[in-house]
Design an enzyme around this catalytic site. Structure first.
Site, PDB file in Angstrom:
ATOM      1  N   SER A  77      27.682   7.874 -27.190  1.00  0.00           N
ATOM      2  CA  SER A  77      27.575   7.027 -28.394  1.00  0.00           C
ATOM      3  C   SER A  77      28.509   5.825 -28.389  1.00  0.00           C
ATOM      4  CB  SER A  77      27.854   7.853 -29.647  1.00  0.00           C
ATOM      5  OG  SER A  77      26.683   8.458 -30.077  1.00  0.00           O
ATOM      6  N   LYS A  80      26.935   2.534 -28.218  1.00  0.00           N
ATOM      7  CA  LYS A  80      26.384   1.873 -29.416  1.00  0.00           C
ATOM      8  C   LYS A  80      27.228   0.656 -29.801  1.00  0.00           C
ATOM      9  CE  LYS A  80      24.447   6.243 -31.083  1.00  0.00           C
ATOM     10  NZ  LYS A  80      24.714   7.474 -31.811  1.00  0.00           N
ATOM     11  N   TYR A 204      17.792   3.468 -24.427  1.00  0.00           N
ATOM     12  CA  TYR A 204      18.844   4.180 -25.160  1.00  0.00           C
ATOM     13  C   TYR A 204      19.415   5.337 -24.320  1.00  0.00           C
ATOM     14  CZ  TYR A 204      21.112   7.086 -28.642  1.00  0.00           C
ATOM     15  OH  TYR A 204      22.030   7.857 -29.310  1.00  0.00           O
ATOM     16  N   TYR A 256      31.436   9.428 -36.734  1.00  0.00           N
ATOM     17  CA  TYR A 256      30.376  10.205 -37.380  1.00  0.00           C
ATOM     18  C   TYR A 256      30.774  10.507 -38.831  1.00  0.00           C
ATOM     19  CZ  TYR A 256      29.659  11.106 -32.387  1.00  0.00           C
ATOM     20  OH  TYR A 256      29.525  10.983 -31.042  1.00  0.00           O
ATOM     21  N   VAL A 274      29.573  12.015 -27.661  1.00  0.00           N
ATOM     22  CA  VAL A 274      29.401  13.457 -27.606  1.00  0.00           C
ATOM     23  C   VAL A 274      29.831  14.045 -26.245  1.00  0.00           C
ATOM     24  CG1 VAL A 274      26.995  13.568 -26.817  1.00  0.00           C
ATOM     25  CG2 VAL A 274      27.795  15.129 -28.610  1.00  0.00           C
TER      26      VAL A 274
HETATM   27  N1  GLN Z   1      22.996  10.427 -26.240  1.00  0.00           N
HETATM   28  C1  GLN Z   1      23.473  11.109 -27.400  1.00  0.00           C
HETATM   29  C2  GLN Z   1      22.362  11.323 -28.408  1.00  0.00           C
HETATM   30  O1  GLN Z   1      21.693  10.392 -28.765  1.00  0.00           O
HETATM   31  C3  GLN Z   1      24.576  10.313 -27.996  1.00  0.00           C
HETATM   32  C4  GLN Z   1      25.097  10.950 -29.229  1.00  0.00           C
HETATM   33  C5  GLN Z   1      26.582  10.902 -29.349  1.00  0.00           C
HETATM   34  O2  GLN Z   1      27.336  10.600 -28.466  1.00  0.00           O
HETATM   35  N2  GLN Z   1      26.972  11.275 -30.524  1.00  0.00           N
HETATM   36  O3  GLN Z   1      22.107  12.393 -28.840  1.00  0.00           O
END
Ligand code: GLN
Length: 331
Positions: A77, A80, A204, A256, A274
């Site tokens: 993430s 992003k 993505y 988050y 994550v």
């Molecule tokens: N690739 C992961 C997902 O979309 C990224 C989520 C994350 O790092 N929180 O589920």
């Protein structure tokens, strides 16, 4: 809190900083057992749950690295942040903010609940999956590889080298992506996607599977802390208004549904992933005492054992400790 001294860049004080951080890393490594590695992307479950590493790079050039700092992991993430910056640079900030809002959701990163229940006009922010997938759909290019090119180009400028994809994680993510496909279909139905849905999702998954280290994250965090300029060359890599919005979003939405707690107890614009990575951007602060990294720093942390919110359990504790010891909070 550590005692302020007149100059933190002498050889002796660098050794102190190093020994503090070494002690804190070995202390917080003992807490990794309180979390567990992400399993919903099977390949992420192969990470060493006891790994913990941190790199801090100051605007004054001081660098402290401790623990598992050379262990590569996927950016997840934290990508992003990069895709949002790229999209803002290519399309303009107002174009992007017409498509994604800048409000925290208070929900899990992959929730679609707020889109439907709250009947919002657009995804609430670019750091939840719905917003990030919308952002990715605006990247230039027809194929996922073409869209990835702009992400790689910015990373190359930020890092001084071109990172690679971890193909095993990418395939694992692609093959276990039911929730993200559900989000994709929802965004398609509601007219948010600017590119073909499958191409957007492929992009993505690829952006999440870019492999980096904590040293890379610290370097990107440092450039954000320095308002988008390379500290050594003064070259503007990210325009200042985009760096500013990105840091505001990191502070309010970066961790988050634990973003409020993190802002309260740590107080650093940050973004987690994550796989267990966290990037932090600490701007210069004004304090009476001369504390380490007063002039700002970038931080990269890796600890794949996660808490219930999906944030690195030891990474958060380590950051909280360092932030209180060195008064890193921006408040
Ligand atoms: N690739 C992961 C997902 O979309 C990224 C989520 C994350 O790092 N929180 O589920």
């Amino acid at each position: 809190m550590v005692q302020g001294i007149a100059n933190w860049s002498t050889e002796q004080s660098r050794e102190w900083l190093q020994s503090y951080v070494d002690d804190w890393v070995s202390f917080y490594r003992k807490h990794t057992g309180e979390g567990s590695v992400a399993e919903y992307i099977p390949q992420l479950a192969t990470a060493d749950p006891d790994a913990l590493g941190i790199t801090i790079i100051g605007r004054n050039g001081i660098k402290v690295s401790s623990g598992d700092v050379d262990l590569p992991f996927t950016i997840q993430s934290i990508s992003k942040v990069i895709s949002f910056i790229v999209a803002c640079m290519d399309r303009g900030v107002s174009y992007m903010l017409d498509r994604v809002d800048v409000e925290p959701t208070g929900e899990a990163f992959n929730s679609i609940m707020h889109l439907e229940m709250k009947q919002v006009r657009k995804p609430l922010n670019p750091f939840v999956n719905a917003g990030a997938i919308t952002v990715t759909s605006t990247l230039e290019g027809k194929t996922s590889d073409e869209k990835m090119e702009s992400i790689f180009a910015l990373l190359e400028k930020l890092l001084g080298y071109r990172p690679a994809l971890n193909i095993d994680v990418y395939e694992s993510e692609r093959d276990s992506s039911m929730r993200n496909r559900a989000i994709g279909y929802y965004l398609l139905e509601t007219g948010f996607l600017e590119s073909d849905m499958n191409t957007t999702l492929e992009t993505y998954f690829k952006q999440c599977s870019i492999e980096i280290t904590v040293q890379d994250l610290a370097r990107i965090g440092l450039i954000l802390a320095n308002d988008g300029e390379d500290v050594e060359t003064n070259e503007e890599i990210i325009p200042r208004p985009i760096a500013r919005i990105t840091k505001a979003l990191m502070l309010t939405c970066g961790m988050y549904d634990a973003s409020g707690k993190f802002a309260t107890y740590v107080g650093i614009p940050a973004k987690s992933g994550v796989s267990g990575g966290i990037i932090g951007a600490v701007p210069p602060r004004v304090r009476e005492e001369v504390l380490p990294f007063m002039e700002g720093c970038g931080i990269g942390v890796y600890g794949p054992a996660l808490d219930d919110n999906g944030n690195s359990v030891s990474g958060i504790r380590l950051l909280r400790h360092i932030a209180s010891q060195w008064d890193l909070s921006i408040f």
